[in-house]
Write an enzyme that holds these catalytic residues in place. Structure first.
Site: not given
Length: 178
Positions: A7, A39, A51, A162, A165, A168
């Site tokens: 997440t 989410k 979220g 993204g 991480c 992600t």
């Protein structure tokens, strides 16, 4: 069993518009278990967006309790979050929840931490989850130094998270407060 890691949730209030976005990745240890998780949830007739991040069962338990508080306090996000935080600090089972959430409506943007704190960011940007710090930094920079709207700031910042991480992905959903 390895802990679930997952997440990135990001909320941005910019130029009178609020957007919240989340990625779709759920990871167990070094394995991506799911890439298209949702989410972000609409609550209270679609007027409140939430979220959540953390252990899945804990996040859903937190979400359910927040939704009940919203009903108790006629959809007031600040009041529902504050009352949830009070319960969190006093209820033993709640204190063990490993989850966080961001709740937004047309007037409020609040982060409810894993310790039962309620935080209203001064700059209108909040992020949680594994990629939260990356998304937060990107969103602050884009809000201050671009002409992008709230939705595009969330989308671009989530893409940056993204890229950085490993927990992600770029399967991003973004919702606007109506």
């Amino acid at each position: 069993m390895s802990p679930f890691r997952s997440t990135t949730i990001l909320a941005v209030r910019h130029n009178g518009v609020t957007a919240i976005g989340g990625d779709g990745q759920v990871t167990l240890g070094a394995v991506v278990m799911k890439g298209d998780a949702h989410k972000i949830r609409r609550l209270h007739g679609g007027k409140v967006l939430v979220g959540f991040a953390g252990a899945s069962a804990d996040a859903f338990a937190l979400l359910e309790r927040f939704e009940a508080k919203l009903k108790d306090f006629q959809g007031s996000v600040p009041r529902a979050a504050t009352e949830l935080a009070k319960d969190w600090r006093m209820d033993r089972s709640l204190r063990r929840l490993e989850a966080m959430m961001i709740a937004v409506d047309k007037d409020s943007l609040l982060l409810v931490s894993g310790t039962g704190d309620v935080i209203q960011p001064t700059d209108g940007v909040a992020a949680i989850g594994s990629g939260g710090p990356y998304a937060l930094a990107a969103a602050r920079a884009l809000a201050a130094h671009s002409n992008l709207g709230a939705k595009d700031i969330v989308l671009k910042s989530m893409e940056i998270a993204g890229d950085l991480c490993i927990y992600t992905n770029k399967n991003i959903e973004v919702e606007l407060v109506e």
